[in-house]
Design a protein around this motif. Sequence first.
Motif, PDB file in Angstrom:
ATOM      1  N   PHE A   1      36.473  50.120  30.733  1.00  0.00           N
ATOM      2  CA  PHE A   1      37.087  49.365  31.809  1.00  0.00           C
ATOM      3  C   PHE A   1      37.652  48.050  31.287  1.00  0.00           C
ATOM      4  CE2 PHE A   1      32.697  48.085  31.455  1.00  0.00           C
ATOM      5  CZ  PHE A   1      32.714  46.713  31.632  1.00  0.00           C
ATOM      6  N   ILE A   2      38.549  47.479  32.090  1.00  0.00           N
ATOM      7  CA  ILE A   2      39.093  46.151  31.829  1.00  0.00           C
ATOM      8  C   ILE A   2      38.673  45.257  32.986  1.00  0.00           C
ATOM      9  CG2 ILE A   2      41.182  44.765  31.525  1.00  0.00           C
ATOM     10  CD1 ILE A   2      42.568  47.208  30.403  1.00  0.00           C
ATOM     11  N   PRO A   3      37.861  44.241  32.741  1.00  0.00           N
ATOM     12  CA  PRO A   3      37.444  43.352  33.828  1.00  0.00           C
ATOM     13  C   PRO A   3      38.505  42.285  34.119  1.00  0.00           C
ATOM     14  CG  PRO A   3      36.346  42.718  31.805  1.00  0.00           C
ATOM     15  CD  PRO A   3      37.181  43.922  31.476  1.00  0.00           C
ATOM     16  N   HIS A   4      38.705  42.012  35.386  1.00  0.00           N
ATOM     17  CA  HIS A   4      39.583  40.924  35.823  1.00  0.00           C
ATOM     18  C   HIS A   4      38.712  39.981  36.659  1.00  0.00           C
ATOM     19  CE1 HIS A   4      43.333  42.892  34.504  1.00  0.00           C
ATOM     20  NE2 HIS A   4      42.699  44.009  34.832  1.00  0.00           N
ATOM     21  N   LEU A   5      38.457  38.807  36.122  1.00  0.00           N
ATOM     22  CA  LEU A   5      37.476  37.897  36.701  1.00  0.00           C
ATOM     23  C   LEU A   5      38.120  36.610  37.196  1.00  0.00           C
ATOM     24  CD1 LEU A   5      35.183  38.573  33.738  1.00  0.00           C
ATOM     25  CD2 LEU A   5      34.279  38.769  36.040  1.00  0.00           C
ATOM     26  N   ARG A   6      37.529  36.083  38.248  1.00  0.00           N
ATOM     27  CA  ARG A   6      37.980  34.782  38.748  1.00  0.00           C
ATOM     28  C   ARG A   6      36.801  34.080  39.426  1.00  0.00           C
ATOM     29  NH1 ARG A   6      42.753  32.373  39.590  1.00  0.00           N
ATOM     30  NH2 ARG A   6      43.864  34.279  39.059  1.00  0.00           N
ATOM     31  N   ALA A   7      36.642  32.800  39.110  1.00  0.00           N
ATOM     32  CA  ALA A   7      35.613  31.998  39.777  1.00  0.00           C
ATOM     33  C   ALA A   7      36.099  31.612  41.173  1.00  0.00           C
ATOM     34  CB  ALA A   7      35.304  30.759  38.950  1.00  0.00           C
ATOM     35  N   LEU A   8      35.192  31.535  42.117  1.00  0.00           N
ATOM     36  CA  LEU A   8      35.500  31.134  43.483  1.00  0.00           C
ATOM     37  C   LEU A   8      34.987  29.714  43.703  1.00  0.00           C
ATOM     38  CD1 LEU A   8      34.508  34.431  45.324  1.00  0.00           C
ATOM     39  CD2 LEU A   8      36.799  33.704  44.597  1.00  0.00           C
ATOM     40  N   HIS A   9      35.793  28.884  44.343  1.00  0.00           N
ATOM     41  CA  HIS A   9      35.449  27.474  44.541  1.00  0.00           C
ATOM     42  C   HIS A   9      35.400  27.131  46.034  1.00  0.00           C
ATOM     43  CE1 HIS A   9      37.287  27.812  40.530  1.00  0.00           C
ATOM     44  NE2 HIS A   9      36.527  26.780  40.186  1.00  0.00           N
ATOM     45  N   ASP A  10      34.594  26.136  46.349  1.00  0.00           N
ATOM     46  CA  ASP A  10      34.566  25.658  47.728  1.00  0.00           C
ATOM     47  C   ASP A  10      35.609  24.557  47.906  1.00  0.00           C
ATOM     48  OD1 ASP A  10      33.536  23.404  46.529  1.00  0.00           O
ATOM     49  OD2 ASP A  10      31.485  23.706  47.255  1.00  0.00           O
ATOM     50  N   ALA A  11      35.611  23.925  49.077  1.00  0.00           N
ATOM     51  CA  ALA A  11      36.622  22.909  49.371  1.00  0.00           C
ATOM     52  C   ALA A  11      36.534  21.713  48.431  1.00  0.00           C
ATOM     53  CB  ALA A  11      36.487  22.442  50.823  1.00  0.00           C
ATOM     54  N   GLN A  12      35.360  21.457  47.863  1.00  0.00           N
ATOM     55  CA  GLN A  12      35.183  20.328  46.949  1.00  0.00           C
ATOM     56  C   GLN A  12      35.469  20.704  45.498  1.00  0.00           C
ATOM     57  OE1 GLN A  12      32.758  21.040  49.435  1.00  0.00           O
ATOM     58  NE2 GLN A  12      33.928  19.564  50.677  1.00  0.00           N
ATOM     59  N   GLY A  13      35.845  21.960  45.283  1.00  0.00           N
ATOM     60  CA  GLY A  13      36.155  22.401  43.926  1.00  0.00           C
ATOM     61  C   GLY A  13      34.970  22.878  43.126  1.00  0.00           C
ATOM     62  N   GLU A  14      33.803  22.968  43.769  1.00  0.00           N
ATOM     63  CA  GLU A  14      32.616  23.450  43.071  1.00  0.00           C
ATOM     64  C   GLU A  14      32.628  24.981  43.012  1.00  0.00           C
ATOM     65  OE1 GLU A  14      30.328  21.575  41.598  1.00  0.00           O
ATOM     66  OE2 GLU A  14      31.416  19.750  42.188  1.00  0.00           O
ATOM     67  N   ILE A  15      32.132  25.519  41.905  1.00  0.00           N
ATOM     68  CA  ILE A  15      32.051  26.972  41.761  1.00  0.00           C
ATOM     69  C   ILE A  15      30.932  27.501  42.655  1.00  0.00           C
ATOM     70  CG2 ILE A  15      31.527  28.876  40.178  1.00  0.00           C
ATOM     71  CD1 ILE A  15      32.818  27.299  37.953  1.00  0.00           C
ATOM     72  N   VAL A  16      31.293  28.422  43.556  1.00  0.00           N
ATOM     73  CA  VAL A  16      30.314  28.985  44.491  1.00  0.00           C
ATOM     74  C   VAL A  16      30.088  30.471  44.253  1.00  0.00           C
ATOM     75  CG1 VAL A  16      30.803  27.274  46.275  1.00  0.00           C
ATOM     76  CG2 VAL A  16      32.139  29.392  46.191  1.00  0.00           C
ATOM     77  N   GLY A  17      30.683  31.007  43.220  1.00  0.00           N
ATOM     78  CA  GLY A  17      30.530  32.423  42.922  1.00  0.00           C
ATOM     79  C   GLY A  17      31.711  32.930  42.134  1.00  0.00           C
ATOM     80  N   GLY A  18      31.844  34.210  42.117  1.00  0.00           N
ATOM     81  CA  GLY A  18      32.949  34.801  41.383  1.00  0.00           C
ATOM     82  C   GLY A  18      33.275  36.176  41.905  1.00  0.00           C
ATOM     83  N   ILE A  19      34.437  36.655  41.543  1.00  0.00           N
ATOM     84  CA  ILE A  19      34.870  38.007  41.901  1.00  0.00           C
ATOM     85  C   ILE A  19      35.247  38.735  40.621  1.00  0.00           C
ATOM     86  CG2 ILE A  19      37.249  37.228  42.323  1.00  0.00           C
ATOM     87  CD1 ILE A  19      37.419  39.478  44.443  1.00  0.00           C
ATOM     88  N   ASN A  20      34.873  39.978  40.553  1.00  0.00           N
ATOM     89  CA  ASN A  20      35.121  40.799  39.370  1.00  0.00           C
ATOM     90  C   ASN A  20      35.771  42.099  39.824  1.00  0.00           C
ATOM     91  OD1 ASN A  20      35.179  41.924  36.858  1.00  0.00           O
ATOM     92  ND2 ASN A  20      32.958  42.150  36.647  1.00  0.00           N
ATOM     93  N   MET A  21      36.969  42.352  39.345  1.00  0.00           N
ATOM     94  CA  MET A  21      37.653  43.619  39.603  1.00  0.00           C
ATOM     95  C   MET A  21      37.699  44.395  38.294  1.00  0.00           C
ATOM     96  SD  MET A  21      40.709  42.686  42.305  1.00  0.00           S
ATOM     97  CE  MET A  21      41.433  41.402  41.285  1.00  0.00           C
ATOM     98  N   LEU A  22      37.270  45.629  38.337  1.00  0.00           N
ATOM     99  CA  LEU A  22      37.106  46.455  37.142  1.00  0.00           C
ATOM    100  C   LEU A  22      38.109  47.600  37.169  1.00  0.00           C
ATOM    101  CD1 LEU A  22      33.221  46.635  37.378  1.00  0.00           C
ATOM    102  CD2 LEU A  22      34.542  45.094  35.936  1.00  0.00           C
ATOM    103  N   LEU A  23      39.030  47.569  36.220  1.00  0.00           N
ATOM    104  CA  LEU A  23      40.027  48.635  36.111  1.00  0.00           C
ATOM    105  C   LEU A  23      39.470  49.740  35.221  1.00  0.00           C
ATOM    106  CD1 LEU A  23      42.883  49.707  36.633  1.00  0.00           C
ATOM    107  CD2 LEU A  23      43.636  48.408  34.624  1.00  0.00           C
ATOM    108  N   ASP A  24      39.265  50.906  35.800  1.00  0.00           N
ATOM    109  CA  ASP A  24      38.703  52.044  35.071  1.00  0.00           C
ATOM    110  C   ASP A  24      39.772  52.656  34.167  1.00  0.00           C
ATOM    111  OD1 ASP A  24      37.343  54.223  34.145  1.00  0.00           O
ATOM    112  OD2 ASP A  24      37.065  55.191  36.096  1.00  0.00           O
TER     113      ASP A  24
END
Length: 255
Positions: free
Chosen positions: A105-128
């Motif tokens: 697979f090829i992972p496509h990752l991005r950090a998720l931020h809140d209104a203050q710019g703090e990292i609150v999590g992430g999203i990972n999309m996996l291309l099979d």
Amino acid sequence: MTFMHTSSSGFDCSWRDMMEFMPIAACMFDPDGRIVWYNAAAAQLWGRHPDPERDRWCGFVRKYWPDGSPMQADQSPPALILQGKLMQPGFEAMADRPDGSRVYFIPHLRALHDAQGEIVGGINMLLDITERHQAEDALRDLAARREAMLEAERKRIAQEIHDELGQLLNTLHISNAALRARLEQDQPALCEKADIMAGLIHRTIDVVRNVATSLRPAALDAGIYSGLEWLVRDFSDHTGIACRLLLDEPEPELP
């Protein structure tokens, strides 16, 4: 949608609704790496539903870097993006499912931020890309079988040229020598023609030997390294350029 535990990170539900029906595997995780959402395509790719108490970042049993080395959880790309590090896009990875099958697979990752710019999590999309890898492996196997067939045919032709034609030319050479011996006393003019014929036979033998060697050098029967050394010597002899062969890998086996 599949939720694993309640999170106050403020993820957009409409975004998750859209991702749920996408054919590409996707999941979201909180700052601790706990999976808070994943779609059906992710569960299918992972081959399981992840354990909300134990699994982090994604649902694969074991993950590997492109070179085959194990991917430690705290050094995996999802963990690194939560540390604010950027990952090179498009790199490939592999993983094992619970049933023992391997996926690429090829992972496509991005950090998720809140209104203050703090990292609150992430999203990972996996291309099979497992099917692509399987197709590439099949093509490599086909190319290897084709090369083995060509090599076997070259070897057969070279052997026939060396054995059959070479034997006939040697017989012709012996017969011409015997004829010359009989003509030497009584017919010197014909004896001279026999000498010319002998020269032509020798040249033809050399041509046959060169053709057989070009198809498959005899040195290859002693191994590919011996064949390469023969090629280097032959190149040096014909060009006058000094060459040196450096080999630092184990010698592969020839078909």
